[in-house]
Design an enzyme around this catalytic site. Structure first.
Site, PDB file in Angstrom:
ATOM      1  N   HIS A   1       0.883  -1.131  -0.067  1.00  0.00           N
ATOM      2  CA  HIS A   1      -0.148  -0.047  -0.005  1.00  0.00           C
ATOM      3  C   HIS A   1       0.896   1.324   0.063  1.00  0.00           C
ATOM      4  CE1 HIS A   1      -3.144   2.589   2.319  1.00  0.00           C
ATOM      5  NE2 HIS A   1      -3.511   2.244   0.945  1.00  0.00           N
TER       6      HIS A   1
ATOM      7  N   ASP B   1      -1.316   6.465  -5.536  1.00  0.00           N
ATOM      8  CA  ASP B   1      -2.514   7.445  -5.680  1.00  0.00           C
ATOM      9  C   ASP B   1      -2.025   8.730  -6.674  1.00  0.00           C
ATOM     10  OD1 ASP B   1      -4.416   6.423  -3.372  1.00  0.00           O
ATOM     11  OD2 ASP B   1      -2.158   6.877  -2.339  1.00  0.00           O
TER      12      ASP B   1
ATOM     13  N   HIS C   1      -1.153  10.892  -1.872  1.00  0.00           N
ATOM     14  CA  HIS C   1      -2.607  10.422  -1.111  1.00  0.00           C
ATOM     15  C   HIS C   1      -3.549  11.779  -1.020  1.00  0.00           C
ATOM     16  CE1 HIS C   1      -5.362   9.120   1.809  1.00  0.00           C
ATOM     17  NE2 HIS C   1      -5.574   8.309   1.057  1.00  0.00           N
TER      18      HIS C   1
ATOM     19  N   GLU D   1      -4.569   4.111  -8.098  1.00  0.00           N
ATOM     20  CA  GLU D   1      -5.691   4.933  -7.692  1.00  0.00           C
ATOM     21  C   GLU D   1      -5.860   6.344  -8.373  1.00  0.00           C
ATOM     22  OE1 GLU D   1      -8.452   6.330  -3.617  1.00  0.00           O
ATOM     23  OE2 GLU D   1      -6.714   5.056  -3.492  1.00  0.00           O
TER      24      GLU D   1
END
Length: 290
Positions: free
Chosen positions: A39, A68, A81, A149
């Protein structure tokens, strides 16, 4: 997780596993073990969403990275993020009069001046916020795979098309990458739907937990349902697996963010297809012991 398990599990996740008669029994056990995704890179051990975090995860033996993407004032895609620079950079010190320090209010050149490592540890002082292009090049150099993402798409109209353009320019929309190295996800169903419309061959994922009754509707544009681990049970994972996605394969489930052995074993028992973790080594060890 040993190399064979990684290879088999990754292929199974993307619907591409081919088993030989001599390996069926051994591979069947490996397929049941969820894929482990780092992650924001190995973000428990290096500053999140930075190149050192990617390198750290690679050094630990993990092939899948999550990151991200957001957009600067002048249209550059950067890997970060939060929609604010405040938490993970020294933006308050460098630009004290520009609260609330939103990414969209700073140019790429301004963001490139920021220290994105000292907040985590003095050992990472001087680490920079990478552009998406820089990040992709490092992922490719490390022979890694990417769960990307699209963050806050409502703040950045057209970011889906722009992200796909960068991916294409960096060679990530060819068959080799699409077949097993790239997933694009978002909390926004509209954003995921847009990615699927613009690039139907891309594997997509929706971040969240749609109602079971809505799964068939989501299956029109997404290949995966990726919920928080605290929102699911085995019956929900089973319901997702019963639905066929846009590429003719059953929907998969990657759950987040699992950082301890007990929860890793629990969600593995739900038969999730993957686990996203800040501490992927802890999850890997737990799954080996289970």
């Amino acid at each position: 997780m040993h190399a064979r398990a990684v290879a088999v599990t990754t292929a199974a996740l993307l619907g591409a596993t081919v088993l030989s008669p001599t390996s069926e029994v051994r591979a069947a056990a490996a397929v049941e073990r969820p894929l482990v995704v780092a992650h924001r890179g190995a973000c428990a051990y290096a500053p999140e969403n930075t190149l050192p975090a990617v390198d750290k995860a690679a050094g630990m033996g993990f092939s899948w990275m999550e990151n991200d993407v957001q957009r600067t004032k002048d249209g550059e895609l950067v890997v970060l993020h939060d929609d604010s620079l405040r938490r993970t950079t020294d933006v308050e010190k460098v630009f004290p009069g520009r609260a609330p320090w939103k990414v969209k209010d700073f140019t790429a050149a301004e963001i490139a001046r920021l220290d994105a490592g000292s907040w985590f540890s003095p050992a990472y002082a001087g680490t920079r916020v990478p552009t998406l292009d820089q990040y992709m090049r490092r992922i490719e150099h490390n022979h890694e795979k990417l769960l990307l993402e699209i963050k806050n798409p409502e703040l950045y109209p057209g970011i889906e098309q722009q992200t796909l353009k960068v991916l294409g320019r960096d060679g990530w929309l060819d068959h080799r990458h699409l077949a097993g190295r790239l997933i694009v996800q978002s909390f926004s169903a509209d954003s995921v739907r847009t990615v699927h419309r613009l690039a139907p061959a891309v594997t997509t994922a929706f971040l969240g937990r749609p109602a079971t009754a809505d799964l068939k509707r989501y299956a029109g544009f997404t290949d995966m349902i990726n919920p928080s681990y605290g929102t699911i049970r085995a019956d929900y994972v089973s319901a997702v697996h019963k639905v066929t996605g846009p590429h003719g394969k059953r929907l998969k489930v990657l759950t987040w963010t699992v950082d301890d052995a007990a929860h890793a074993r629990t969600v593995a028992g739900y038969r999730v297809d993957g686990i996203i973790s800040d501490r992927p080594d802890v999850v890997r060890a737990a799954l080996k012991d289970s």
